[in-house]
Write a protein that holds these residues in place. Structure first.
Motif, mmCIF file in Angstrom:
data_model
loop_
_atom_site.group_PDB
_atom_site.id
_atom_site.type_symbol
_atom_site.label_atom_id
_atom_site.label_comp_id
_atom_site.label_asym_id
_atom_site.label_seq_id
_atom_site.Cartn_x
_atom_site.Cartn_y
_atom_site.Cartn_z
ATOM 1 N N PHE A 222 46.465 16.900 -7.439
ATOM 2 C CA PHE A 222 45.612 17.246 -8.568
ATOM 3 C C PHE A 222 46.035 16.298 -9.676
ATOM 4 N N GLY A 223 45.153 16.007 -10.591
ATOM 5 C CA GLY A 223 45.551 15.094 -11.655
ATOM 6 C C GLY A 223 44.395 14.735 -12.557
ATOM 7 N N TRP A 224 44.677 13.801 -13.470
ATOM 8 C CA TRP A 224 43.674 13.415 -14.461
ATOM 9 C C TRP A 224 43.866 11.943 -14.823
ATOM 10 N N ALA A 225 42.868 11.128 -14.529
ATOM 11 C CA ALA A 225 42.935 9.697 -14.830
ATOM 12 C C ALA A 225 42.744 9.451 -16.326
ATOM 13 N N THR A 226 43.313 8.351 -16.799
ATOM 14 C CA THR A 226 43.233 8.024 -18.227
ATOM 15 C C THR A 226 42.350 6.812 -18.494
ATOM 16 N N SER A 227 41.585 6.387 -17.486
ATOM 17 C CA SER A 227 40.640 5.284 -17.658
ATOM 18 C C SER A 227 39.553 5.421 -16.608
ATOM 19 N N SER A 228 38.356 4.912 -16.919
ATOM 20 C CA SER A 228 37.259 4.989 -15.962
ATOM 21 C C SER A 228 36.225 3.919 -16.269
ATOM 22 N N THR A 229 35.504 3.514 -15.228
ATOM 23 C CA THR A 229 34.431 2.531 -15.383
ATOM 24 C C THR A 229 33.052 3.165 -15.285
ATOM 25 N N GLY A 230 32.975 4.478 -15.227
ATOM 26 C CA GLY A 230 31.677 5.136 -15.174
ATOM 27 C C GLY A 230 31.494 6.069 -14.005
ATOM 28 N N GLN A 231 32.414 6.015 -13.021
ATOM 29 C CA GLN A 231 32.316 6.951 -11.903
ATOM 30 C C GLN A 231 32.594 8.378 -12.357
ATOM 31 N N MET A 232 33.189 8.495 -13.545
ATOM 32 C CA MET A 232 33.560 9.786 -14.114
ATOM 33 C C MET A 232 32.941 9.903 -15.498
ATOM 34 N N ASN A 233 33.169 11.038 -16.152
ATOM 35 C CA ASN A 233 32.770 11.167 -17.551
ATOM 36 C C ASN A 233 33.738 10.347 -18.396
ATOM 37 N N VAL A 234 33.296 9.185 -18.840
ATOM 38 C CA VAL A 234 34.186 8.238 -19.513
ATOM 39 C C VAL A 234 34.840 8.860 -20.741
ATOM 40 N N GLU A 235 34.102 9.709 -21.441
ATOM 41 C CA GLU A 235 34.647 10.308 -22.659
ATOM 42 C C GLU A 235 35.823 11.242 -22.373
ATOM 43 N N ASP A 236 35.985 11.645 -21.113
ATOM 44 C CA ASP A 236 37.075 12.550 -20.751
ATOM 45 C C ASP A 236 38.252 11.847 -20.081
ATOM 46 N N THR A 237 38.146 10.547 -19.858
ATOM 47 C CA THR A 237 39.239 9.844 -19.178
ATOM 48 C C THR A 237 40.113 9.153 -20.220
ATOM 49 N N ASN A 238 41.035 9.914 -20.770
ATOM 50 C CA ASN A 238 41.948 9.408 -21.788
ATOM 51 C C ASN A 238 43.208 10.268 -21.775
ATOM 52 N N GLU A 239 44.197 9.869 -22.541
ATOM 53 C CA GLU A 239 45.482 10.559 -22.499
ATOM 54 C C GLU A 239 45.428 11.945 -23.132
#
Length: 302
Positions: A222-239
């Motif tokens: 389980f986890g949470w990425a801190t960067s994205s190119t659009g495959q995810m909700n970009v506004e939510d991929t941060n620290e």
């Protein structure tokens, strides 16, 4: 029944290192990594039984570090998968070779599990290999066969690591064979909003224990990425988002004594596409230079 503890997925590849190029972390680099993680986690998870993992086991034993390890294999595809956009097709010759070589991997895994009985607490026969997108696709029945084969050779529990959806859809034969069920939950990949992500992960757990009430269920990813190119909700991929999700999940896991392996310890720049924002490179709670992201900076970690 596995004892409750905090786990983390560990792959120590730094800049210009990769299992593809066979440039592996050194003994000293691994020791430095494990000293960062020691005291925060009781369990480590690693994905194959080759050079990197073997050095990790040696470091743990040499320095008597306080870790127990779940060690796995990555079986090669025994089914061609045209649904995989990054190489899921295998010739008949490749499939026949893979069928034989997959058992050789299990033999090596068993050898290490028996050699390091003081460190390896469980072994896994694969990672998400029954998911329809996987490039190394395996029939669930074949995974179950691998579980039973490995059980005859080791004294530790045997599991298979797979997404919660797959466990609840088509992994009944595997569930019957394993000693415990290892699920993965990634709300980010499903584009579930941050505010609903914790609920979604808990739901994955609840649905799985409902399907398999006689089996212990843990999370091996389980986890949470801190960067994205659009495959995810970009506004939510941060620290900040990573902190919010992990803090809430960690509290739930402690309150319910559910063992969970956080994916992952350190960012891995070798993964995914060449785009530096590629999310596969940014799941760590530490940057590739080993500086802590916000989740651990606010805990005072260095």
């Amino acid at each position: 029944m596995l004892k409750f503890g905090r786990g983390i997925c560990y792959s120590g590849y730094r800049e210009n290192q990769s299992p593809i190029t066979k440039v592996y972390p050194t003994y000293q680099e691994i020791y430095e990594d494990l000293k960062i993680l020691e005291g925060q986690f009781e369990y480590l998870r690693m994905y194959d039984p080759y050079d990197h993992a073997q050095t990790v086991l040696k470091v743990i034993r040499d320095y008597r570090l306080n870790f127990k390890v779940m060690l796995g294999v990555e079986p090669r595809g025994e089914i061609s998968n045209p649904n995989c956009p990054w190489g899921g097709l295998h010739s008949d010759e490749e499939i026949e070779f893979n069928k034989v070589n997959n058992f050789r991997q299990l033999d090596l895994l068993a050898k290490l599990a028996n050699e390091y009985q003081d460190i390896i607490f469980a072994v896994a026969v694969g990672n998400e290999n029954t998911s329809e997108w996987h490039h190394n696709l395996m029939p669930a029945e074949r995974i179950a066969e691998h579980v039973l084969y490995l059980k005859k050779m080791v004294k530790v529990p045997v599991t298979f690591c797979e997404g919660a959806f797959a466990w609840n859809k088509h992994c009944q034969a595997v569930a019957k064979a394993v000693d415990f069920i290892s699920i993965h939950s990634y709300p980010l990949w499903l584009k579930i909003k941050l505010d609903d992500a914790v609920k979604a992960t808990i739901q994955d757990y609840n649905e799985t224990i409902k399907t398999y009430p006689k089996k212990q269920v843990i999370f091996t990813e389980f986890g949470w990425a801190t960067s994205s190119t659009g495959q995810m909700n970009v506004e939510d991929t941060n620290e900040l988002a990573q902190v919010k999700y992990l803090t809430q999940i960690d509290k739930w896991a402690k309150n319910n004594e559910v063992t969970m392996f956080l994916f992952e310890a350190f960012d891995e720049p070798w993964k995914g596409s060449n785009n530096p924002l590629e999310p596969e490179k940014h799941w760590g709670v530490y940057n590739v230079d080993r500086t802590p992201k916000l989740y651990y900076r606010q805990k005072g970690m260095k």
